[in-house]
Structure formats: structure tokens, C-alpha cells
Design an enzyme around this catalytic site. Sequence first.
Site, PDB file in Angstrom:
ATOM      1  N   SER A 129       0.829  -1.208   0.000  1.00  0.00           N
ATOM      2  CA  SER A 129       0.000   0.000   0.000  1.00  0.00           C
ATOM      3  C   SER A 129       0.859   1.251   0.000  1.00  0.00           C
ATOM      4  O   SER A 129       1.921   1.290   0.612  1.00  0.00           O
ATOM      5  CB  SER A 129      -0.904   0.051   1.227  1.00  0.00           C
ATOM      6  OG  SER A 129      -1.580   1.298   1.256  1.00  0.00           O
ATOM      7  N   LYS A 184      -4.038  -6.613   4.032  1.00  0.00           N
ATOM      8  CA  LYS A 184      -4.173  -5.550   3.026  1.00  0.00           C
ATOM      9  C   LYS A 184      -5.652  -5.287   2.733  1.00  0.00           C
ATOM     10  O   LYS A 184      -6.068  -4.143   2.555  1.00  0.00           O
ATOM     11  CB  LYS A 184      -3.432  -5.941   1.742  1.00  0.00           C
ATOM     12  CG  LYS A 184      -3.620  -4.975   0.573  1.00  0.00           C
ATOM     13  CD  LYS A 184      -2.981  -3.612   0.840  1.00  0.00           C
ATOM     14  CE  LYS A 184      -3.465  -2.492  -0.053  1.00  0.00           C
ATOM     15  NZ  LYS A 184      -3.397  -2.687  -1.471  1.00  0.00           N
ATOM     16  N   HIS A 187      -6.988  -3.285   5.530  1.00  0.00           N
ATOM     17  CA  HIS A 187      -6.451  -1.937   5.323  1.00  0.00           C
ATOM     18  C   HIS A 187      -7.344  -1.173   4.364  1.00  0.00           C
ATOM     19  O   HIS A 187      -7.731  -0.033   4.612  1.00  0.00           O
ATOM     20  CB  HIS A 187      -5.015  -2.041   4.778  1.00  0.00           C
ATOM     21  CG  HIS A 187      -4.461  -0.782   4.194  1.00  0.00           C
ATOM     22  ND1 HIS A 187      -4.861  -0.301   2.965  1.00  0.00           N
ATOM     23  CD2 HIS A 187      -3.557   0.112   4.666  1.00  0.00           C
ATOM     24  CE1 HIS A 187      -4.219   0.831   2.714  1.00  0.00           C
ATOM     25  NE2 HIS A 187      -3.421   1.098   3.725  1.00  0.00           N
ATOM     26  N   ASN A 188      -7.672  -1.789   3.241  1.00  0.00           N
ATOM     27  CA  ASN A 188      -8.500  -1.109   2.246  1.00  0.00           C
ATOM     28  C   ASN A 188      -9.912  -0.843   2.771  1.00  0.00           C
ATOM     29  O   ASN A 188     -10.506   0.181   2.440  1.00  0.00           O
ATOM     30  CB  ASN A 188      -8.567  -1.931   0.956  1.00  0.00           C
ATOM     31  CG  ASN A 188      -7.286  -1.831   0.157  1.00  0.00           C
ATOM     32  OD1 ASN A 188      -6.244  -1.509   0.697  1.00  0.00           O
ATOM     33  ND2 ASN A 188      -7.355  -2.112  -1.121  1.00  0.00           N
ATOM     34  N   GLU A 191      -9.665   2.102   4.835  1.00  0.00           N
ATOM     35  CA  GLU A 191      -9.476   3.214   3.883  1.00  0.00           C
ATOM     36  C   GLU A 191     -10.829   3.687   3.330  1.00  0.00           C
ATOM     37  O   GLU A 191     -11.099   4.891   3.295  1.00  0.00           O
ATOM     38  CB  GLU A 191      -8.560   2.717   2.770  1.00  0.00           C
ATOM     39  CG  GLU A 191      -8.252   3.685   1.675  1.00  0.00           C
ATOM     40  CD  GLU A 191      -7.382   3.000   0.600  1.00  0.00           C
ATOM     41  OE1 GLU A 191      -6.355   2.390   0.936  1.00  0.00           O
ATOM     42  OE2 GLU A 191      -7.766   3.061  -0.581  1.00  0.00           O
TER      43      GLU A 191
END
Length: 467
Positions: A129, A184, A187-188, A191
Site C-alpha cells: 500500500s 491488506k 487496510h482497504n 481506507e
Amino acid sequence: MYDNDIAVVGLAVMGQNLALNMARHGLGVTVYNRTWEKTEAFMAGPAQGASIIAAMDLKALAASLKKPRAVFLMVKAGSAVDDLLDELLPWLEPGDIVMDGGNSHFEDTTARVLRMRDKGVSFLGVGVSGGEKGALLGPSIMPGGPRQAWERVAPMLAAIAAKTGDGRPCTGYMGRDGAGHFVKMVHNGIEYGVMQLLAEAHDLLLRGHGMEARAQSEVFDEWNAGSQASFLLEITADILARRDALTDAPILDVITDTAGSKGTGLWTSRSALTLGVPVPTITAAVEARMLSNLRDLRRMSAPLLPGPRETPPPADRECLGRALFLATLAAYAQGFALIRAAEEAWGFGLDTSEIARVWREGCIIRAAFLDDLVHDSPARSDAHNILLSSAFDAHVASGQAALRRTVSQAANFGVPVPGLASSLAYYDSLRSARLPANLIQAQRDYFGAHGFERTDMPGVFHGPWEE
Ligand code: ATR
């Protein structure tokens, strides 16, 4: 004859920038792209003068690498990864390591780890990222898969990763199988949530308080100067200050109000639903993008559906800032709770403190307050929701009244704030020692004889519905 350290396969911008980053850190890099023209353009352009060589095919790529080989795939997620693995396998030998740096679904990654293990090749799913700039200057890197393979490539990943203030690289072993891509994905999801919260704060300033973009930029800058400083806040302030080159209008005025997605937010919500973990702010953000895409319906409905006529008071930027911070913490809390639940269910080996550290710099959700989760004692951070972390006590205390006021004001003005409202409902649910699920139990028993648990004795009971 070359003896390169690593190969990068896939020369879209992310692949190009990662290759340049690797070369800048002293690694001998081989690059390959399915379409040769892209390789040629890269070699003649950005790669000039760098310790990078181009391979025309995968055989040449394999021959250029020292053994055991390390190959970093940066191709489109999905079937392209499997196609490429099929093409690559004949040129690999037992002990070689293939890393997938794309946004692959973690379950696909787990399957690939097993499939490649059968062939003697180690497969690592590597979340990356930081966007294009991060890939070039230092991304946050989330590798998962066989630990021994990770240990061999760890120095290379550490070299190219972003660094925290104390010089530590923003990368670390996330866990086995698809752990890296799972982290990940979460994480997104976070986000998505934070981006939506920022968009709502902007909308409240705009529609609620009539504040023009330039002034809004200053408000976001002000917030970014405090404890909630983050990359997403910083770029939001910057975006609000920018003007369109063609019309000189504020840039947001010329951008359509519909947002697409590549699906990682949806994956996060889906995983959370499967694991039974509430992530309402993240899901609200996914749905808000869907609502944004109902543009024709929204335009048709705008004059038809009545709304409130209240005139908002001037913006209380201080209050909105505190509300935004707590709502943001709630989005992170949901993501970390999902990680903990995944760990309980699947035993990836995930460590929330290490994940907070890896997210501290380089990635899109980097934020100063993540430091507080790195230093949190493992016992407290593992067992509880991060909203209970002592480091956030003051922000939670001052944020809750502000978030309540902000959401109720938004409702009164008729400005939709699904992210802020979901964060508030999440917060209020957590602080409700008693929720009305007793009525849900009763209803389920009433129409379906599902039975209910009692407050005063163990067992399953039925209500007096037939009387
Ligand atoms: P972009 O990011 O430019 O939109 P993409 O379609 O997501 O591109 O593809 C990213 C990278 O994956 C490219 O390097 C692409 O190779 P091409 O330049 O030849 O298109 C690569 N890629 C996509 N599908 C692939 C496949 N089946 N096999 C090998 N590489 C593939």
C-alpha cells in the site's frame, strides 16, 4: 550472465515504481512484462541508468536470477496471477520464491500457497500500500505465507519499505497462508471508511454550512495539525485547495459525484459478515459509493422527495473535528476487531500491534495515532476493542458528544452522513450494557419457535405465545 536479486513481473505503474525502488536500494533487478512494448518504454525511460535489466521471456527472467530465485508479481489480480504462475513454473526450481504484490483475494492466495507448495515453490501473498508514489519512495508492505520463505526475502522488503521515525521498516511478517493479503484487504476496508467520513465532513461544511472549498481546506489542515493527523486528512486538505486547470473552478466542482471501486471494501464487509464481526462504518462506506452511483435516480428524486427546511448555524469546526476523529477511530476499531476475529477463526498468526506498526508509514491509512496501538500492551490491545485503549480515552470522551451533535445536526439539515452515523451507532452499541436483542429473541421464538435464553437461568426456553 546475470546474478540478479529479484525480478518484477508486470510493468504497470506500480510494478515500474517498485522495480525502481528496488534498484535504488542496491538490488539487481530483472523486469518482465507480457507486452514487450511496455518493457521497452520503461527501459528507455524511467529505468535508464538504474541497475535493471529486461527479460524478453520468463526463461530469460529465470536465468538472470541468483538462486533461490525471488520473483515479485505485480500483475492484475485474478486469473492473470494463475496464468502467470502456470507460465512461470516450468522455469522455477524447488526453493524459489514467488511473491504476489497485487490486490489478490486472501482466499485465492491461500489456495496458491498450497498449490505452489506442491511444486516445491514458496508463494508469498504480499499486500503493498502507498499508491504509485509509495511504491517508488517506500510503501507499507504486508507479506504472508511460508515463514521461511519470508525470512529469505525480508531484507529486500525491508530495504524498499517506508520507515517509521525510529528507522524501522514498515513491513513485517503478517502470518501464514493469505495473511498478508487479508491484512491488506482490511487496510482497504478501513481506507473506504475513513475516505467516506472525510467526504461527509466536507459535505457538512459545504451543504450544511455553505463553506467554500478554500476555507474548507484550511479547516482540514487545522485538523491535520492535531492528534488525528493522517495521510488521508492531508490529501483532503490539499484537494480542497486545488483548482481546475481548464476552468479555474475548485477542482471538486468539476468532478462527478460518483465513486467506483475495485471491490476490496466489499470483500472486507463480506468477510466481516461471514465471521460475524460488525464493521458498520466500512459497510456504510461501501454502500455510500453504491448510492453515489444511483445518480439518475438521485437527480430524479431530488425535487420530489421533501426534506427539512432548517437553516444551519455557522459551522463549529472544532466540534466537527472531534466528531471526525472518534468516527475515524471507530472505523479502525472495526478493522482491528475483524483482524482479531480472523485470527481466532483461522489462526493466521496475526498480531494487531505489529500491523499497527506496519501501517504507521507508507500506506494510505497511515496516521500518527497508530503509534498508540503499537505501544499498547498486547494483553489490552488483543483482548479489547481499540476504542477502549487508554491512549484514546480523551479523544473518545470529547468525541462522543461532538459526534452525537454532528450526526443530529446532519439529520436536521438533511445531509446524509451514513459513515458518521454508523460510527456513532457502533460506539453507542458498544457502550450499551443492554441492547434490545431480547425482543429479537422473543420475536424469533414467537414466529419460529427458535427458543431464547433467560437472564436468570441457563437453558433454552419458549415463551407463552400460545396463551
Ligand atoms: P493497468 O494497471 O495499466 O490498468 P492492468 O490491466 O491492471 O493494467 O495490468 C497490470 C499489469 O498486469 C500489466 O503489466 C499487464 O500486462 P500488459 O502490459 O501486457 O497488459 C499485466 N497482466 C495483466 N494480465 C496478465 C496476464 N494474463 N499475464 C501476464 N501479465 C498480465
